[in-house]
Design an enzyme around this catalytic site. Structure first.
Site, short mmCIF file in Angstrom:
data_model
loop_
_atom_site.label_atom_id
_atom_site.label_comp_id
_atom_site.label_asym_id
_atom_site.label_seq_id
_atom_site.Cartn_x
_atom_site.Cartn_y
_atom_site.Cartn_z
N ASP A 34 0.88 -1.26 -0.09
CA ASP A 34 0.06 -0.03 0.05
C ASP A 34 0.84 1.19 -0.21
O ASP A 34 1.82 1.13 0.56
CB ASP A 34 -0.96 0.03 1.50
CG ASP A 34 -2.02 0.72 1.26
OD1 ASP A 34 -3.43 0.34 1.21
OD2 ASP A 34 -1.92 2.01 0.95
N LEU B 241 -0.12 4.10 1.28
CA LEU B 241 -0.73 4.73 2.26
C LEU B 241 -1.24 6.31 1.98
O LEU B 241 -1.36 7.26 2.65
CB LEU B 241 0.29 5.05 3.44
CG LEU B 241 0.85 3.61 4.22
CD1 LEU B 241 2.06 4.08 5.13
CD2 LEU B 241 -0.18 2.81 4.73
N ALA C 208 -7.40 1.37 -5.51
CA ALA C 208 -7.97 2.08 -6.60
C ALA C 208 -8.50 3.45 -5.93
O ALA C 208 -8.94 3.60 -4.76
CB ALA C 208 -8.89 1.33 -7.35
N THR D 200 -17.26 -2.82 -9.25
CA THR D 200 -18.18 -2.02 -8.71
C THR D 200 -19.58 -2.00 -9.43
O THR D 200 -19.27 -2.19 -10.81
CB THR D 200 -17.81 -0.65 -8.51
OG1 THR D 200 -18.73 0.35 -8.23
CG2 THR D 200 -17.07 0.15 -9.98
N TYR E 164 -15.31 6.97 -12.70
CA TYR E 164 -15.21 5.85 -11.62
C TYR E 164 -15.50 4.63 -12.29
O TYR E 164 -14.72 3.55 -12.55
CB TYR E 164 -15.85 6.09 -10.48
CG TYR E 164 -15.45 5.01 -9.49
CD1 TYR E 164 -14.68 4.39 -9.33
CD2 TYR E 164 -16.76 4.39 -8.71
CE1 TYR E 164 -14.27 3.16 -8.36
CE2 TYR E 164 -16.82 3.41 -8.03
CZ TYR E 164 -15.79 2.72 -7.83
OH TYR E 164 -15.72 1.56 -6.89
N HIS F 39 -18.77 9.30 2.05
CA HIS F 39 -19.69 8.28 2.10
C HIS F 39 -20.74 8.29 3.15
O HIS F 39 -20.73 9.15 4.26
CB HIS F 39 -19.31 6.97 2.36
CG HIS F 39 -18.17 6.37 1.30
ND1 HIS F 39 -16.98 6.40 1.60
CD2 HIS F 39 -18.60 5.90 0.32
CE1 HIS F 39 -16.38 5.91 0.25
NE2 HIS F 39 -17.56 5.42 -0.68
N GLY G 249 -23.70 12.46 -11.00
CA GLY G 249 -23.16 11.07 -11.37
C GLY G 249 -23.74 10.01 -10.53
O GLY G 249 -23.52 8.82 -10.70
N1 UDP Z 1 -25.17 10.77 0.23
C1 UDP Z 1 -25.92 11.67 0.81
N2 UDP Z 1 -25.11 12.30 1.88
C2 UDP Z 1 -23.90 12.32 2.03
C3 UDP Z 1 -23.05 10.99 1.42
C4 UDP Z 1 -23.95 10.47 0.47
O1 UDP Z 1 -27.28 11.90 0.77
O2 UDP Z 1 -23.48 12.90 3.00
C5 UDP Z 1 -26.01 9.94 -0.71
C6 UDP Z 1 -25.52 9.83 -2.20
O3 UDP Z 1 -25.67 10.84 -3.03
C7 UDP Z 1 -25.67 8.27 -2.68
C8 UDP Z 1 -26.15 7.40 -1.31
O4 UDP Z 1 -26.06 8.66 -0.32
O5 UDP Z 1 -27.05 8.48 -3.37
C9 UDP Z 1 -24.72 6.67 -1.20
O6 UDP Z 1 -23.83 7.48 -1.33
P1 UDP Z 1 -22.24 6.91 -0.74
O7 UDP Z 1 -21.03 8.10 -1.01
O8 UDP Z 1 -22.21 6.43 0.55
O9 UDP Z 1 -21.71 5.58 -1.73
P2 UDP Z 1 -21.84 5.53 -3.32
O10 UDP Z 1 -23.19 4.97 -3.57
O11 UDP Z 1 -21.71 6.77 -3.92
O12 UDP Z 1 -20.89 4.58 -3.48
#
Ligand code: UDP
Length: 323
Positions: A31, A33, A75, A117, A141, A187, A278
């Site tokens: 890794d 880091l 990644a 993904t 992505y 997230h 997106g």
């Molecule tokens: N989301 C949100 N507020 C946040 C982070 C994410 O409303 O602070 C929404 C985001 O638009 C998506 C869902 O939660 O519809 C999950 O997003 P996350 O980033 O956790 O994972 P992703 O689906 O993008 O891999």
């Protein structure tokens, strides 16, 4: 088996490493880091600091570890960031990934488990999404991961590489020791839990006008330990395959926030924001194929169990690996 876990200091890689070691395998972690944390590397694993951007470094690591297989988690994985900086995604996820594959060919390591993904599919015509669904990514992505899956196919045909590509839906939750700690957290679940911990004033909801039952995006949240277990099952696969990996259930942003309120017992204020560029409205996996072919069975089906494990970890380590 002996596994080189590339990106094993990150969220998913750290927990896969832990599970590999718990199950009696040997693991070494490679890794840079950049996103990962040294403290996220299980102390039982050998750690090699190195960067996939440098083909020589990964080749030296492979020659010294001589693994039976490689798991590749290193990644860039943020949809929103990929819409602003596509170059980072194609460079890290394709060009650096090619260095890894070429080094594997050079050192004759023939087994590979790939973090793919659900973003390769784009907005689905129907859910749950199975492996036959059309692949039409709507962000760099997803495009970078789809591109790498295509490259894998040719390394299989030409160099005999055996690979399993696992298309994750939304990885979430924690083990007792390792959890989700990104330097910039985007997230949903960790961000909502930060509000419960008093580290953020409110949870942001990106878009409330989607064509979903409550107007917010729906995702299939899968417990990180269930996800890690699929990687270990994939090691025994005798041929190359692609599997979608989720629980088959969907939770909206509102539902996730409500579950976080219930589990933490804390007040969580929210603020509505515009849609995030997106983001497809609804992503739910069909994981029938991996259940059927590899005998994978999720142990943590409910969102509550996932959030409970994440909450436990975040309360224990409120500053993540900085503590
Ligand atoms: N989301 C949100 N507020 C946040 C982070 C994410 O409303 O602070 C929404 C985001 O638009 C998506 C869902 O939660 O519809 C999950 O997003 P996350 O980033 O956790 O994972 P992703 O689906 O993008 O891999």
């Amino acid at each position: 088996m002996k596994i080189l876990v590339v990106g094993g200091a990150g969220y998913i890689g750290s927990i896969c490493t832990e599970l590999l070691l718990d199950e009696g395998h040997e693991a070494a972690v490679f890794d840079n880091l950049g996103e990962g944390h040294r403290r996220a590397v299980d102390s039982r694993a050998e750690f090699i600091e190195g960067d996939l951007a440098d083909r020589g470094q990964i080749e030296v690591a492979l020659s010294s570890v001589r693994p039976d297989a490689v798991m590749h988690f290193a990644a860039s994985a943020l949809v929103g960031e990929s819409m602003r900086d596509p170059s980072k995604y194609f460079r890290n996820n394709i060009s650096n990934g090619l260095n890894l594959l070429d080094a594997m060919v050079a050192t004759q390591v023939g087994r590979f488990v790939f973090s793919s993904t659900c973003a390769i599919f784009g907005p689905p015509k129907r859910v749950p999404i199975d492996e036959a669904a059309p692949v039409l990514p709507i962000n760099p992505y997803g495009e970078s991961k789809l591109g790498f899956e295509k490259i894998l196919r040719w390394y299989g045909e030409i160099h005999g590489l055996k690979f399993v590509s696992l298309r994750y839906f939304n990885a979430a939750g924690a083990s007792e020791n390792f959890g989700e700690d990104h330097r910039i957290e985007t997230h949903l679940i960790p961000n909502v839990l930060k509000v419960a911990l008093g580290q953020k004033p409110n949870a942001e909801i990106y878009g409330t006008d989607y064509e979903t039952p409550d107007g917010t995006c729906v995702r299939d949240y899968i417990h990180i330990i269930d996800l890690a277990r699929a990687h270990i099952l994939a090691l025994n696969m005798g041929r190359s395959e692609y599997y979608n990996l989720g629980t088959g259930g969907g939770s909206s942003v509102h539902e996730v926030i409500a579950a976080c309120r219930k589990i933490t017992g804390r007040k969580i204020d929210t603020v509505e924001k515009p849609r995030r560029f997106g983001d497809p409205p609804r992503l739910i996996a069909s994981s029938d194929k991996i259940k059927r072919e590899l005998g994978w069975k999720p142990q943590f089906q409910s969102l509550d169990r996932i959030i409970e494990s994440a909450w436990k970890w975040h309360r224990k380590y409120p500053n993540g690996y900085e503590d």
